[in-house]
Design an enzyme around this catalytic site. Structure first.
Site, PDB file in Angstrom:
ATOM      1  N   LYS A  49       0.835  -1.206   0.000  1.00  0.00           N
ATOM      2  CA  LYS A  49       0.000   0.000   0.000  1.00  0.00           C
ATOM      3  C   LYS A  49       0.876   1.265   0.000  1.00  0.00           C
ATOM      4  O   LYS A  49       0.565   2.245  -0.683  1.00  0.00           O
ATOM      5  CB  LYS A  49      -0.944  -0.004   1.213  1.00  0.00           C
ATOM      6  N   GLN A  93      -3.853  -1.565  10.205  1.00  0.00           N
ATOM      7  CA  GLN A  93      -3.824  -2.865   9.532  1.00  0.00           C
ATOM      8  C   GLN A  93      -4.301  -3.974  10.473  1.00  0.00           C
ATOM      9  O   GLN A  93      -3.740  -4.168  11.555  1.00  0.00           O
ATOM     10  CB  GLN A  93      -2.405  -3.157   9.020  1.00  0.00           C
ATOM     11  N   ASP A 116     -10.647   3.073   5.585  1.00  0.00           N
ATOM     12  CA  ASP A 116     -10.838   1.621   5.580  1.00  0.00           C
ATOM     13  C   ASP A 116     -12.323   1.263   5.696  1.00  0.00           C
ATOM     14  O   ASP A 116     -12.714   0.128   5.409  1.00  0.00           O
ATOM     15  CB  ASP A 116     -10.079   1.026   6.773  1.00  0.00           C
TER      16      ASP A 116
END
Ligand code: NDP
Length: 290
Positions: A49, A93, A116
């Site tokens: 990413k 994450q 997200d």
């Protein structure tokens, strides 16, 4: 059978993002990554990413915490990122260590920076079909793959196998929403006669986490199959000792399908591309708010 090329479609999305990023100069969209511990999959996802952010001209920063980080310490960092006007998107994450309550952590991110899409507000806004809701990146990628492949969704029966917060539930919400207009069934581990349920599908979204779980007998001829799964299976011919397969038995299922995504090279690259798009959207909205 048509192969849906996730790499090529992700490149289209990223090219569009890059163009919009350039127009924002001197403002640079900034996504802040937070990683707890050294889970090898998390390390590789965040690295990918960060690399993609650089390719489209965005800034990516990374804060690492040890497995033992306290909730208070993590929250203090998230609060600082929320308050920092130069940060437009925040991504924590997953998975997180057991002592950190995932929902509480996701909810600590400002809804304006929840790129997200896992916070309560983002999910509520998605289900309410409010404009500008951040959709979780993997399910958003699933829908974008369908759209850009020209696959008709209106009135089609989509069966989503898996009901996680990260994939199954938001995928079902997006497929149901106006614009996609599918009739949606969500199946899970307690579903009775799963093969019969999946056989009803015009569109199958497999998000189970079990290698080659969807077999040919579960697939109606002419179905469209989107395979979200990423599973490592032992493979002595590889240097790593493993290879990646999806949740669908690709070799047996693909001859039956109208279209199917491969693994790798299907949904995976779209997840990263949609994160960049969400971050750009967050940045543009922050500018519009002034
Ligand atoms: P979870 O483990 O959180 O969810 C799996 C879902 O599958 C659950 O809802 C579970 O049901 C259901 N399930 C498990 N076993 C069965 C069964 N025997 N029959 C029917 N349903 C079953 O996984 P995620 O949603 O996070 O991920 C799913 C897959 O997608 C994984 O392979 C993951 O690696 C991959 N993934 C890929 C991404 C990408 O970018 N391509 C991003 C995120 C995930 P129940 O709720 O009843 O337990």
């Amino acid at each position: 059978m048509r192969l849906i090329d996730g790499n090529a479609i992700a490149q289209q999305v990223l090219a569009e993002v890059k163009e919009r990023v350039a127009k924002l100069a001197p403002i640079v969209p900034h996504v802040a990554f937070v990683r707890v511990g050294d889970n090898p999959a998390s390390v590789s996802y965040v690295t990918k990413k960060q690399k993609t952010a650089a390719e489209v001209g965005m800034k990516a920063s990374l804060q690492l915490f040890p497995e033992t980080v306290s909730k208070e310490e993590l929250f203090a960092h998230l609060d600082a990122l929320n308050a920092d006007a130069s940060v437009h998107g925040i991504l924590i994450q997953a998975p997180l260590p057991k002592h950190l309550p995932e929902t509480e952590v996701f909810n600590r991110v400002s809804p304006d920076k929840d790129v997200d899409g896992f916070g309560t507000q983002s999910i509520g806004r998605l289900v309410q079909e409010l404009p500008g809701a951040f959709a979780a990146c993997t399910p958003a990628g699933v829908v974008e793959l369908l759209r850009r492949s020209g696959i008709e969704t209106t009135g089609k029966h989509a069966v989503v196998v898996g009901r996680s917060l990260i994939v199954g539930k938001p995928a079902a919400a997006l497929l149901l929403a106006k614009g996609c207009d599918c009739t949606v069934t969500i199946a899970h581990s307690r579903t009775k006669d799963l093969p019969a349920v999946v056989r009803l599908a015009d569109i199958i979204v497999a998000a189970i986490g079990k290698p080659r779980f969807i077999t040919a007998d579960m697939v109606k001829p002419g179905a469209v199959v989107i395979d979200v799964g990423i599973n490592r299976v032992p493979d002595a011919t590889k240097k790593t000792g493993y290879r990646i397969v999806g949740d669908v038995d690709f070799d047996a299922v693909s001859p039956l399908c109208e279209a199917i995504t491969p693994v790798p090279g299907g949904v995976g690259p779209m997840t990263v591309a949609m994160l960049m798009k969400n971050t750009l959207d967050a940045c543009e909205r922050a500018q519009a708010r002034g």
